[in-house]
Design an enzyme around this catalytic site. Structure first.
Site, PDB file in Angstrom:
ATOM      1  N   GLU A 141       0.722  -1.266   0.078  1.00 55.47           N
ATOM      2  CA  GLU A 141      -0.043  -0.051   0.150  1.00 55.47           C
ATOM      3  C   GLU A 141       0.930   1.330  -0.135  1.00 55.47           C
ATOM      4  O   GLU A 141       0.097   2.109   0.185  1.00 55.47           O
ATOM      5  CB  GLU A 141      -0.813  -0.030   1.095  1.00 55.47           C
ATOM      6  CG  GLU A 141      -2.054  -1.184   0.857  1.00 55.47           C
ATOM      7  CD  GLU A 141      -3.067  -1.071   2.021  1.00 55.47           C
ATOM      8  OE1 GLU A 141      -4.284  -1.544   1.734  1.00 55.47           O
ATOM      9  OE2 GLU A 141      -2.869  -0.522   3.145  1.00 55.47           O
ATOM     10  N   ASP A 248     -15.310 -11.611  12.970  1.00 55.98           N
ATOM     11  CA  ASP A 248     -14.885 -10.688  11.973  1.00 55.98           C
ATOM     12  C   ASP A 248     -13.585 -10.979  11.477  1.00 55.98           C
ATOM     13  O   ASP A 248     -12.484 -10.801  12.474  1.00 55.98           O
ATOM     14  CB  ASP A 248     -15.216  -9.226  12.587  1.00 55.98           C
ATOM     15  CG  ASP A 248     -14.585  -8.203  11.506  1.00 55.98           C
ATOM     16  OD1 ASP A 248     -14.624  -8.537  10.343  1.00 55.98           O
ATOM     17  OD2 ASP A 248     -14.416  -7.000  11.821  1.00 55.98           O
ATOM     18  N   ASP A 254      -3.179  -9.255   8.757  1.00 54.54           N
ATOM     19  CA  ASP A 254      -2.241  -8.290   9.327  1.00 54.54           C
ATOM     20  C   ASP A 254      -1.945  -8.572  10.873  1.00 54.54           C
ATOM     21  O   ASP A 254      -0.768  -8.430  10.952  1.00 54.54           O
ATOM     22  CB  ASP A 254      -3.165  -6.765   9.668  1.00 54.54           C
ATOM     23  CG  ASP A 254      -3.355  -6.152   8.038  1.00 54.54           C
ATOM     24  OD1 ASP A 254      -2.580  -6.621   7.154  1.00 54.54           O
ATOM     25  OD2 ASP A 254      -4.205  -5.404   8.108  1.00 54.54           O
TER      26      ASP A 254
END
Ligand code: ADP
Length: 305
Positions: A141, A248, A254
């Site tokens: 990113e 979730d 990560d």
């Protein structure tokens, strides 16, 4: 690898995720009334730095924010998680990385605007001094040439490099050659190797594909609830997933990367670090959100014992 008490340095993205919920998505040109607006600190760099810092390992984030309200908010959130922000620069003339997400009937649409993340450059990653035993972590990113510059410096200092090539995009061999530990999911492995892979494939198929990414490199393929398939010194090692009730899974990858980096920085052998990171990620999926769901070292140790 693993020579005592090192630090973790993460060069990566910092975003504010702005989520608007509604009954249904608007059509092009239409406006619908929504229900709620939620703000979540995110960006893979920030999430991985939080995951590492919460393990109690000194963690420095290298990145950029805009001089806007989100930038100030993100800085104070990350500082409260124990992340060292001395090398996160405020940048004029741009905005903090922002994701605009609409959520209706469990389906989302996302527009991510990198803003300051797109300006992280070779000078930024040259600013901190790395040493032998440190661990340098990055993702896709921020600009790829910046990652290459960061890893070249890290290697020269005797640090271990970890790349999480996410979100998936093609990368040249020169960048992959600077990587000691590659951590990726099935989608990213498919794209980087040009092999068609499915979630349900035999893990050994992943090992075959991973082998084409370069000999001697450790490759960890995260397999969601099936755990992790690692290729260590060219030998496959399957770490089975822990059976938990997932609520979730945002940020699971990560969490795995940050926890593994922290374990390697404190000198743990790779096999132990993989098992530990797999447990950490299984705790993360039992809670809502990404950065706020990263477990502490105590929580992982309580689960291990
Ligand atoms: P990504 O979000 O990057 O696709 P994965 O979904 O492969 O990453 O998840 C990363 C890691 O999180 C897995 O390797 C595993 O350790 C853990 N994990 C993910 N989903 C679950 C689950 N449902 N149950 C237990 N552990 C999970």
């Amino acid at each position: 690898m693993g020579l005592g008490m090192g630090r973790v340095f993460v060069a990566g993205s910092i975003n504010m995720d702005v989520v608007a919920t509604a009954d249904r998505h608007p059509k092009v040109g239409e406006t619908v009334a929504g229900e709620a607006v939620l703000y979540f600190p995110g960006g893979k760099g920030a999430n991985q730095a939080v995951a590492s810092a919460k393990q109690g390992v000194p963690t420095t984030l290298i990145g950029r924010l805009g001089t806007d309200a989100f930038g100030r908010e993100l800085r104070s959130f990350l500082a409260a998680q124990g992340v060292d922000l001395s090398f996160v620069k405020d940048t004029d003339g741009t905005h903090s990385g922002t994701a605009i997400i609409t959520l209706a009937n469990a389906d989302n649409t996302i527009v991510v605007v990198p803003g300051a993340n797109g300006l992280v450059d070779a000078d930024d990653v040259a600013a901190p001094v790395l040493a032998k035993g440190d661990v340098a972590v990055s993702q896709f990113e921020i600009p790829l040439p910046t990652i290459a510059a960061f890893f070249r410096r890290a290697r020269a200092a005797g640090a271990t490099t970890i790349l999480n090539p996410a979100p998936a995009k093609p990368a040249d061999k020169a960048l992959l050659d600077l990587v000691d530990v590659l951590i990726l999911n099935e989608t990213e492995l498919s794209l980087l190797t040009g092999t068609e892979l499915r979630d349900s494939d035999d893990p050994l198929r992943f090992a075959e594909a991973a082998r084409t990414l370069g000999r001697g490199k450790t490759v960890c393929v995260t397999l969601g609830k099936r755990g992790v398939l690692a290729l260590v010194a060219d030998q496959p090692l399957l770490v089975p997933g822990r059976e938990v009730k997932a609520v979730d899974t945002t940020g699971a990858g990560d969490c795995f990367v940050g926890a593994l980096a922290a374990q390697l920085a404190i000198g743990k052998p790779l096999g132990d670090a993989l098992a530990y990171a797999n447990i950490a990620a299984s705790i993360c999926v039992q809670r809502m959100g990404a950065a706020p769901s990263m477990p502490t070292a105590q929580e992982v140790e309580d689960t291990l014992s």
